[in-house]
Write a protein that holds these residues in place. Structure first.
Motif, PDB file in Angstrom:
ATOM      1  N   THR A  71       0.844  -1.190   0.000  1.00 34.76           N
ATOM      2  CA  THR A  71       0.000   0.000   0.000  1.00 34.76           C
ATOM      3  C   THR A  71       0.882   1.245   0.000  1.00 34.76           C
ATOM      4  O   THR A  71       1.988   1.222   0.552  1.00 34.76           O
ATOM      5  CB  THR A  71      -0.947   0.018   1.225  1.00 34.76           C
ATOM      6  N   ARG A  72       0.371   2.307  -0.603  1.00 37.46           N
ATOM      7  CA  ARG A  72       1.081   3.597  -0.549  1.00 37.46           C
ATOM      8  C   ARG A  72       0.531   4.456   0.588  1.00 37.46           C
ATOM      9  O   ARG A  72       0.894   5.615   0.706  1.00 37.46           O
ATOM     10  CB  ARG A  72       0.941   4.325  -1.895  1.00 37.46           C
ATOM     11  N   SER A  73      -0.355   3.893   1.413  1.00 40.22           N
ATOM     12  CA  SER A  73      -0.953   4.675   2.498  1.00 40.22           C
ATOM     13  C   SER A  73       0.013   4.886   3.653  1.00 40.22           C
ATOM     14  O   SER A  73      -0.260   5.671   4.556  1.00 40.22           O
ATOM     15  CB  SER A  73      -2.226   3.973   3.005  1.00 40.22           C
ATOM     16  N   ILE A  74       1.152   4.179   3.632  1.00 42.75           N
ATOM     17  CA  ILE A  74       2.200   4.383   4.638  1.00 42.75           C
ATOM     18  C   ILE A  74       3.521   4.601   3.887  1.00 42.75           C
ATOM     19  O   ILE A  74       3.616   4.304   2.697  1.00 42.75           O
ATOM     20  CB  ILE A  74       2.321   3.164   5.585  1.00 42.75           C
ATOM     21  N   GLY A  75       4.544   5.084   4.604  1.00 43.23           N
ATOM     22  CA  GLY A  75       5.806   5.418   3.914  1.00 43.23           C
ATOM     23  C   GLY A  75       6.742   4.239   3.754  1.00 43.23           C
ATOM     24  O   GLY A  75       7.468   4.140   2.767  1.00 43.23           O
ATOM     25  N   THR A  76       6.759   3.348   4.759  1.00 41.57           N
ATOM     26  CA  THR A  76       7.740   2.253   4.739  1.00 41.57           C
ATOM     27  C   THR A  76       7.070   0.924   5.101  1.00 41.57           C
ATOM     28  O   THR A  76       6.571   0.227   4.234  1.00 41.57           O
ATOM     29  CB  THR A  76       8.916   2.558   5.699  1.00 41.57           C
ATOM     30  N   ILE A  77       7.090   0.609   6.397  1.00 41.94           N
ATOM     31  CA  ILE A  77       6.509  -0.649   6.897  1.00 41.94           C
ATOM     32  C   ILE A  77       5.754  -0.315   8.177  1.00 41.94           C
ATOM     33  O   ILE A  77       6.228   0.485   8.978  1.00 41.94           O
ATOM     34  CB  ILE A  77       7.628  -1.662   7.213  1.00 41.94           C
ATOM     35  N   ALA A  78       4.604  -0.943   8.358  1.00 42.86           N
ATOM     36  CA  ALA A  78       3.830  -0.695   9.590  1.00 42.86           C
ATOM     37  C   ALA A  78       2.944  -1.892   9.862  1.00 42.86           C
ATOM     38  O   ALA A  78       2.547  -2.599   8.933  1.00 42.86           O
ATOM     39  CB  ALA A  78       2.963   0.555   9.417  1.00 42.86           C
ATOM     40  N   PRO A  79       2.622  -2.146  11.136  1.00 41.42           N
ATOM     41  CA  PRO A  79       1.638  -3.188  11.413  1.00 41.42           C
ATOM     42  C   PRO A  79       0.289  -2.786  10.830  1.00 41.42           C
ATOM     43  O   PRO A  79      -0.014  -1.602  10.743  1.00 41.42           O
ATOM     44  CB  PRO A  79       1.574  -3.233  12.945  1.00 41.42           C
ATOM     45  N   ASP A  80      -0.503  -3.772  10.424  1.00 43.44           N
ATOM     46  CA  ASP A  80      -1.841  -3.477   9.909  1.00 43.44           C
ATOM     47  C   ASP A  80      -2.781  -3.388  11.108  1.00 43.44           C
ATOM     48  O   ASP A  80      -2.981  -4.392  11.804  1.00 43.44           O
ATOM     49  CB  ASP A  80      -2.262  -4.618   8.961  1.00 43.44           C
ATOM     50  N   PRO A  81      -3.357  -2.204  11.359  1.00 52.34           N
ATOM     51  CA  PRO A  81      -4.212  -2.084  12.550  1.00 52.34           C
ATOM     52  C   PRO A  81      -5.433  -2.988  12.500  1.00 52.34           C
ATOM     53  O   PRO A  81      -6.028  -3.282  13.536  1.00 52.34           O
ATOM     54  CB  PRO A  81      -4.618  -0.598  12.554  1.00 52.34           C
ATOM     55  N   SER A  82      -5.804  -3.466  11.299  1.00 53.30           N
ATOM     56  CA  SER A  82      -7.022  -4.273  11.182  1.00 53.30           C
ATOM     57  C   SER A  82      -6.744  -5.780  11.224  1.00 53.30           C
ATOM     58  O   SER A  82      -7.675  -6.582  11.179  1.00 53.30           O
ATOM     59  CB  SER A  82      -7.758  -3.929   9.882  1.00 53.30           C
ATOM     60  N   ASN A  83      -5.432  -6.175  11.269  1.00 54.09           N
ATOM     61  CA  ASN A  83      -5.121  -7.611  11.224  1.00 54.09           C
ATOM     62  C   ASN A  83      -3.762  -7.856  11.894  1.00 54.09           C
ATOM     63  O   ASN A  83      -2.726  -7.454  11.357  1.00 54.09           O
ATOM     64  CB  ASN A  83      -5.095  -8.073   9.752  1.00 54.09           C
ATOM     65  N   PRO A  84      -3.767  -8.539  13.058  1.00 57.59           N
ATOM     66  CA  PRO A  84      -2.505  -8.720  13.789  1.00 57.59           C
ATOM     67  C   PRO A  84      -1.485  -9.568  13.032  1.00 57.59           C
ATOM     68  O   PRO A  84      -0.300  -9.532  13.354  1.00 57.59           O
ATOM     69  CB  PRO A  84      -2.932  -9.425  15.084  1.00 57.59           C
ATOM     70  N   ARG A  85      -1.911 -10.328  12.050  1.00 61.68           N
ATOM     71  CA  ARG A  85      -0.970 -11.157  11.275  1.00 61.68           C
ATOM     72  C   ARG A  85      -0.528 -10.482   9.982  1.00 61.68           C
ATOM     73  O   ARG A  85       0.143 -11.101   9.162  1.00 61.68           O
ATOM     74  CB  ARG A  85      -1.597 -12.519  10.964  1.00 61.68           C
ATOM     75  N   ALA A  86      -0.928  -9.243   9.769  1.00 56.84           N
ATOM     76  CA  ALA A  86      -0.588  -8.568   8.511  1.00 56.84           C
ATOM     77  C   ALA A  86       0.377  -7.404   8.748  1.00 56.84           C
ATOM     78  O   ALA A  86       0.305  -6.713   9.763  1.00 56.84           O
ATOM     79  CB  ALA A  86      -1.850  -8.068   7.831  1.00 56.84           C
ATOM     80  N   THR A  87       1.283  -7.223   7.791  1.00 58.92           N
ATOM     81  CA  THR A  87       2.245  -6.123   7.794  1.00 58.92           C
ATOM     82  C   THR A  87       1.994  -5.297   6.541  1.00 58.92           C
ATOM     83  O   THR A  87       1.914  -5.859   5.442  1.00 58.92           O
ATOM     84  CB  THR A  87       3.686  -6.692   7.741  1.00 58.92           C
ATOM     85  N   LEU A  88       1.861  -3.991   6.700  1.00 59.71           N
ATOM     86  CA  LEU A  88       1.706  -3.106   5.538  1.00 59.71           C
ATOM     87  C   LEU A  88       3.092  -2.728   5.039  1.00 59.71           C
ATOM     88  O   LEU A  88       4.000  -2.458   5.839  1.00 59.71           O
ATOM     89  CB  LEU A  88       0.910  -1.852   5.922  1.00 59.71           C
ATOM     90  N   TRP A  89       3.237  -2.682   3.717  1.00 59.10           N
ATOM     91  CA  TRP A  89       4.566  -2.420   3.129  1.00 59.10           C
ATOM     92  C   TRP A  89       4.437  -1.505   1.916  1.00 59.10           C
ATOM     93  O   TRP A  89       3.637  -1.794   1.019  1.00 59.10           O
ATOM     94  CB  TRP A  89       5.195  -3.746   2.692  1.00 59.10           C
ATOM     95  N   ASN A  90       5.247  -0.437   1.901  1.00 58.63           N
ATOM     96  CA  ASN A  90       5.378   0.403   0.713  1.00 58.63           C
ATOM     97  C   ASN A  90       6.778   0.176   0.133  1.00 58.63           C
ATOM     98  O   ASN A  90       7.774   0.602   0.731  1.00 58.63           O
ATOM     99  CB  ASN A  90       5.184   1.877   1.073  1.00 58.63           C
TER     100      ASN A  90
END
Ligand SMILES: NC(=O)c1ccc[n+]([C@@H]2O[C@H](COP(=O)([O-])OP(=O)(O)OC[C@H]3O[C@@H](n4cnc5c(N)ncnc54)[C@H](OP(=O)(O)O)[C@@H]3O)[C@@H](O)[C@H]2O)c1
Length: 185
Positions: free
Chosen positions: A70-89
Motif C-alpha cells: 500500500t502507498r498509504s504508509i511510507g515504509t513498513i507498519a503493522p496493519d491495525p485491522s489484522n494482527p498477522r498482517a504487515t503493511l509495506w510500501n
C-alpha cells in the motif's frame, strides 16, 4: 534473503486476464479444482504477499501471515485491522525488511497479485504457478502481468528466465489446468 522461496499464483482467462473490465474477478474465473489447488498452496506457505485489493478470502485466511502492499504508509507498519498482517510500501523499504517485520526469514512466500505486484517479483520467482481457463475470455479485462496482452503471460514468464513444466488438469470439463514455470538452473 537466500532462505526464502518465492512462488507466484494466478488464474487467468484464455486472453491473459485476471479480472474483468470492472477490475473484479468474475465467477467465470472461479473453479472448484483451482480453488482447492490454491487453498492447499497457501496453507503450505509461510507468508502471503499481495496488493491491497487482492485478498484471497478463504476460510484459513485469518491464520495466515501476510504482507500487504500500500502507498498509504511510507515504509513498513503493522496493519491495525489484522494482527498477522504487515503493511509495506516498496518505495520506502526493502522486501527483506517487510519479511523480517512479518517474522519470516525462511520458507515459502506466495505472491498472489495483483498485476503490479506480480510484475515486481518477475525476476525472483523460483516457480510461478499459472492456472488458465482456456474457454473463458474477458475482453477489456485486467491483464495479469504488465506487458499483457501485447505478449502472452507465457511469453512474459519465459522472458524472465522461467520454463514451463508439465501441466496438471484442475477441471477437465472446463479445460482448466495449472502449469508450473520454474527458473532455469
Ligand atoms: N485471477 C486471479 O488469480 C487474481 C489474482 C489477484 C488479483 N485478482 C483480481 O485483481 C483485482 C485486483 O487488482 P488490482 O489491480 O487492484 O491490484 P492489487 O495489487 O491487489 O491492489 C492494488 C493496490 O495495491 C497497492 N499497491 C500495488 N502496487 C503497489 C506498489 N508498487 N507500491 C505500493 N502499493 C502498491 C495499492 O494500494 P493503496 O491504494 O492502498 O496504495 C494499490 O491501490 C481484483 O479483482 C482481484 O480479485 C485476481
Amino acid at each position: 534473503m537466500p532462505g526464502l522461496r518465492i512462488e507466484g499464483y494466478v488464474i487467468v482467462s484464455a486472453d491473459g486476464m485476471l479480472a474483468n473490465a470492472d477490475r473484479v474477478m468474475p465467477m467465470e474465473l472461479k473453479f472448484e479444482g483451482d480453488a482447492k489447488f490454491f487453498t492447499a498452496a497457501l496453507d503450505r506457505a509461510d507468508l502471503i504477499v499481495h496488493g491491497r485489493h487482492s485478498h484471497e478470502g478463504q476460510a484459513n485466511s485469518p491464520q495466515r501471515k501476510r504482507v500487504v502492499l500500500t502507498r498509504s504508509i511510507g515504509t513498513i507498519a503493522p496493519d491495525p485491522s489484522n494482527p498477522r498482517a504487515t503493511l509495506w510500501n516498496p518505495a520506502g523499504a526493502s522486501f527483506e525488511s517487510a519479511c523480517e517485520q512479518a517474522g519470516v526469514r525462511s520458507g515459502t512466500v506466495a505472491i498472489i497479485g495483483g498485476p503490479a505486484v506480480f510484475g515486481m517479483f518477475m525476476d525472483r520467482y523460483d516457480t510461478f504457478w499459472l492456472s488458465q481457463a482456456k474457454r473463458v475470455r474477458l475482453p477489456g479485462g485486467e491483464p495479469c502481468f504488465p506487458g499483457v496482452p501485447a505478449k502472452s503471460p507465457q511469453q512474459i514468464l519465459a522472458a524472465h528466465g522461467l520454463k514451463a513444466g508439465e501441466a496438471q488438469i484442475l477441471d477437465g470439463a472446463n479445460d482448466v489446468s495449472v502449469t508450473p514455470w520454474r527458473r532455469r538452473g
